[in-house]
Scaffold this motif. Structure first.
Motif, PDB file in Angstrom:
ATOM      1  N   LYS A 116     -13.025   1.040  -3.787  1.00 12.23           N
ATOM      2  CA  LYS A 116     -13.679   1.664  -2.638  1.00 12.23           C
ATOM      3  C   LYS A 116     -12.671   2.021  -1.547  1.00 12.23           C
ATOM      4  CE  LYS A 116     -18.276  -0.332  -3.325  1.00 12.23           C
ATOM      5  NZ  LYS A 116     -18.970   0.959  -3.451  1.00 12.23           N
ATOM      6  N   CYS A 117     -11.575   1.268  -1.495  1.00 13.98           N
ATOM      7  CA  CYS A 117     -10.513   1.579  -0.527  1.00 13.98           C
ATOM      8  C   CYS A 117      -9.158   1.261  -1.164  1.00 13.98           C
ATOM      9  CB  CYS A 117     -10.705   0.765   0.760  1.00 13.98           C
ATOM     10  SG  CYS A 117      -9.498   1.141   2.048  1.00 13.98           S
ATOM     11  N   PRO A 118      -8.643   2.168  -2.011  1.00 10.90           N
ATOM     12  CA  PRO A 118      -7.363   1.909  -2.682  1.00 10.90           C
ATOM     13  C   PRO A 118      -6.196   1.673  -1.732  1.00 10.90           C
ATOM     14  CG  PRO A 118      -8.539   3.697  -3.767  1.00 10.90           C
ATOM     15  CD  PRO A 118      -9.279   3.406  -2.489  1.00 10.90           C
ATOM     16  N   GLN A 119      -6.333   2.118  -0.470  1.00  8.33           N
ATOM     17  CA  GLN A 119      -5.259   1.895   0.489  1.00  8.33           C
ATOM     18  C   GLN A 119      -5.007   0.413   0.749  1.00  8.33           C
ATOM     19  OE1 GLN A 119      -7.815   3.980   0.835  1.00  8.33           O
ATOM     20  NE2 GLN A 119      -7.119   5.985   1.533  1.00  8.33           N
ATOM     21  N   LEU A 120      -5.938  -0.437   0.339  1.00 12.92           N
ATOM     22  CA  LEU A 120      -5.695  -1.883   0.425  1.00 12.92           C
ATOM     23  C   LEU A 120      -4.406  -2.266  -0.300  1.00 12.92           C
ATOM     24  CD1 LEU A 120      -9.300  -3.271  -0.199  1.00 12.92           C
ATOM     25  CD2 LEU A 120      -7.922  -3.716   1.845  1.00 12.92           C
ATOM     26  N   LEU A 121      -4.093  -1.528  -1.355  1.00 19.24           N
ATOM     27  CA  LEU A 121      -2.901  -1.821  -2.155  1.00 19.24           C
ATOM     28  C   LEU A 121      -1.614  -1.452  -1.438  1.00 19.24           C
ATOM     29  CD1 LEU A 121      -4.287  -0.492  -5.537  1.00 19.24           C
ATOM     30  CD2 LEU A 121      -3.870  -2.894  -4.969  1.00 19.24           C
ATOM     31  N   GLU A 122      -1.731  -0.756  -0.312  1.00 21.46           N
ATOM     32  CA  GLU A 122      -0.563  -0.403   0.488  1.00 21.46           C
ATOM     33  C   GLU A 122      -0.433  -1.314   1.706  1.00 21.46           C
ATOM     34  OE1 GLU A 122      -0.613   4.373  -0.629  1.00 21.46           O
ATOM     35  OE2 GLU A 122      -1.469   3.720   1.269  1.00 21.46           O
ATOM     36  N   SER A 123      -1.283  -2.346   1.772  1.00 23.82           N
ATOM     37  CA  SER A 123      -1.303  -3.264   2.913  1.00 23.82           C
ATOM     38  C   SER A 123      -0.736  -4.625   2.515  1.00 23.82           C
ATOM     39  CB  SER A 123      -2.737  -3.436   3.435  1.00 23.82           C
ATOM     40  OG  SER A 123      -3.274  -2.207   3.871  1.00 23.82           O
ATOM     41  N   ASP A 124       0.161  -5.127   3.324  1.00 24.37           N
ATOM     42  CA  ASP A 124       0.731  -6.443   3.059  1.00 24.37           C
ATOM     43  C   ASP A 124      -0.279  -7.525   3.442  1.00 24.37           C
ATOM     44  OD1 ASP A 124       3.109  -8.278   2.554  1.00 24.37           O
ATOM     45  OD2 ASP A 124       2.530  -8.831   4.599  1.00 24.37           O
ATOM     46  N   PRO A 125      -0.616  -8.425   2.531  1.00 22.10           N
ATOM     47  CA  PRO A 125      -1.621  -9.442   2.848  1.00 22.10           C
ATOM     48  C   PRO A 125      -1.258 -10.321   4.037  1.00 22.10           C
ATOM     49  CG  PRO A 125      -1.315  -9.306   0.485  1.00 22.10           C
ATOM     50  CD  PRO A 125      -0.251  -8.454   1.113  1.00 22.10           C
ATOM     51  N   GLU A 126      -0.004 -10.739   4.130  1.00 20.84           N
ATOM     52  CA  GLU A 126       0.378 -11.670   5.190  1.00 20.84           C
ATOM     53  C   GLU A 126       0.369 -11.023   6.570  1.00 20.84           C
ATOM     54  OE1 GLU A 126       0.848 -14.905   5.108  1.00 20.84           O
ATOM     55  OE2 GLU A 126       0.379 -14.963   2.969  1.00 20.84           O
ATOM     56  N   SER A 127       0.945  -9.831   6.676  1.00 21.43           N
ATOM     57  CA  SER A 127       1.086  -9.204   7.995  1.00 21.43           C
ATOM     58  C   SER A 127      -0.085  -8.318   8.378  1.00 21.43           C
ATOM     59  CB  SER A 127       2.377  -8.378   8.050  1.00 21.43           C
ATOM     60  OG  SER A 127       2.348  -7.329   7.099  1.00 21.43           O
ATOM     61  N   CYS A 128      -0.900  -7.901   7.408  1.00 22.65           N
ATOM     62  CA  CYS A 128      -2.004  -6.969   7.704  1.00 22.65           C
ATOM     63  C   CYS A 128      -3.380  -7.535   7.359  1.00 22.65           C
ATOM     64  CB  CYS A 128      -1.795  -5.648   6.957  1.00 22.65           C
ATOM     65  SG  CYS A 128      -0.285  -4.768   7.398  1.00 22.65           S
ATOM     66  N   LEU A 129      -3.587  -7.895   6.116  1.00 23.86           N
ATOM     67  CA  LEU A 129      -4.928  -8.248   5.669  1.00 23.86           C
ATOM     68  C   LEU A 129      -5.426  -9.570   6.237  1.00 23.86           C
ATOM     69  CD1 LEU A 129      -4.731  -7.127   1.919  1.00 23.86           C
ATOM     70  CD2 LEU A 129      -5.542  -5.839   3.902  1.00 23.86           C
ATOM     71  N   LYS A 130      -4.583 -10.592   6.249  1.00 27.15           N
ATOM     72  CA  LYS A 130      -5.015 -11.891   6.763  1.00 27.15           C
ATOM     73  C   LYS A 130      -5.330 -11.838   8.260  1.00 27.15           C
ATOM     74  CE  LYS A 130      -2.901 -14.845   3.258  1.00 27.15           C
ATOM     75  NZ  LYS A 130      -1.947 -15.948   2.980  1.00 27.15           N
ATOM     76  N   PRO A 131      -4.476 -11.235   9.108  1.00 27.45           N
ATOM     77  CA  PRO A 131      -4.841 -11.129  10.532  1.00 27.45           C
ATOM     78  C   PRO A 131      -6.143 -10.375  10.750  1.00 27.45           C
ATOM     79  CG  PRO A 131      -2.503 -10.686  10.233  1.00 27.45           C
ATOM     80  CD  PRO A 131      -3.104 -10.749   8.865  1.00 27.45           C
ATOM     81  N   THR A 132      -6.371  -9.324   9.964  1.00 26.84           N
ATOM     82  CA  THR A 132      -7.621  -8.562  10.087  1.00 26.84           C
ATOM     83  C   THR A 132      -8.818  -9.426   9.715  1.00 26.84           C
ATOM     84  OG1 THR A 132      -6.598  -6.409   9.717  1.00 26.84           O
ATOM     85  CG2 THR A 132      -8.923  -6.609   9.154  1.00 26.84           C
ATOM     86  N   LEU A 133      -8.697 -10.181   8.629  1.00 24.33           N
ATOM     87  CA  LEU A 133      -9.791 -11.051   8.203  1.00 24.33           C
ATOM     88  C   LEU A 133     -10.121 -12.070   9.288  1.00 24.33           C
ATOM     89  CD1 LEU A 133     -11.763 -12.070   6.066  1.00 24.33           C
ATOM     90  CD2 LEU A 133      -9.898 -13.449   5.099  1.00 24.33           C
ATOM     91  N   GLU A 134      -9.114 -12.679   9.869  1.00 24.50           N
ATOM     92  CA  GLU A 134      -9.352 -13.667  10.925  1.00 24.50           C
ATOM     93  C   GLU A 134      -9.975 -13.015  12.155  1.00 24.50           C
ATOM     94  OE1 GLU A 134      -9.098 -16.927  10.552  1.00 24.50           O
ATOM     95  OE2 GLU A 134      -8.605 -16.428   8.468  1.00 24.50           O
TER      96      GLU A 134
END
Length: 239
Positions: A116-134
């Motif tokens: 649904k959002c392939p751009q997730l694969l261009e996002s670093d989990p530590e610096s991007c995805l985890k801060p967003t989730l929190e």
């Protein structure tokens, strides 16, 4: 007899520096076959032999995560960097692990979120995805592990971009807590533009409809989700 014992080398003779011509033809044919295969998956670049090997390993990694060949055209179109020779393949595993471990999704839902959002694969989990989730959790947004289009794009949002929407609300008079509550109840707001969407709708609510904008939006933040011309103005004129 002397000539028969010492034949003169021909152009077809093999030397240590040049492979036999038929080996060279086999290599070229294999390259062409691989390129045709990659193009059938929507990967239309013409890579070097080294890049072809990298891409084939990337594809195999996706397949090991449960992706199928019909998924690749969408992945390649929306996240082309994933199929670049310089892409770090370990990011695929890191993103997949983030979704299944940090977000507690099933492997199937993790694949759905990525599709649904392939751009997730261009996002670093530590610096991007985890801060967003929190950040999203701090607003009281729940069920982020549901494999919805909204959740996929929310997870791929950046905290600084989401904060821009909070500052917009605070700029027109909402308190910090009111801004957090509005965004938490209507997280779609994070995908809207400020100048050509949120601002014009809010000004219309206050100036044309003569409403208390803060009170109305606090009660019904979904107001921002309606089309100004097709819904808001039409309903206002009918009153």
């Amino acid at each position: 007899m002397h000539l028969l014992l010492h034949p003169t080398p021909t152009l077809c003779s093999y030397s240590g520096h040049h492979p036999p011509p038929h080996h060279h033809l086999q290599f070229q044919t294999s390259n062409r076959t691989d390129i045709r295969y990659l193009k059938s998956l929507g990967i239309t670049t013409t890579p070097s032999p080294q890049a072809i090997s990298h891409l084939l390993k990337t594809i195999q990694l996706f397949k090991s995560k449960g992706f199928s060949e019909p998924d690749f055209p969408r992945l390649a179109f929306l996240a082309p960097n994933v199929f670049a020779p310089t892409y770090n393949q370990s990011t695929i595993t890191s993103v997949f692990n983030f979704l299944t471990v940090e977000l507690s999704t099933s492997p199937q839902d993790a694949r759905t979120l990525i599709l649904k959002c392939p751009q997730l694969l261009e996002s670093d989990p530590e610096s991007c995805l985890k801060p967003t989730l929190e950040y999203l959790k701090s607003l009281g947004i729940t069920r982020l592990n549901n494999a919805s289009t909204l959740n996929a794009h929310l997870l791929n949002s950046r905290v600084d971009k989401m904060e821009e929407k909070m500052r917009f609300l605070e700029g027109v008079g909402f308190s910090r807590e009111e801004s957090r509550r509005v965004c938490g109840r209507f997280p779609v707001i994070f995908g809207y533009g400020i100048e050509n969407n949120l601002t014009v709708k809010y000004l219309y609510l206050v100036k044309d409809m003569k409403r208390d904008g803060i009170e109305e939006v606090n009660k019904f933040p979904m107001y921002f989700g309606f089309s100004l011309d097709k819904r808001i103005k039409v309903r206002h004129f009918c009153i």
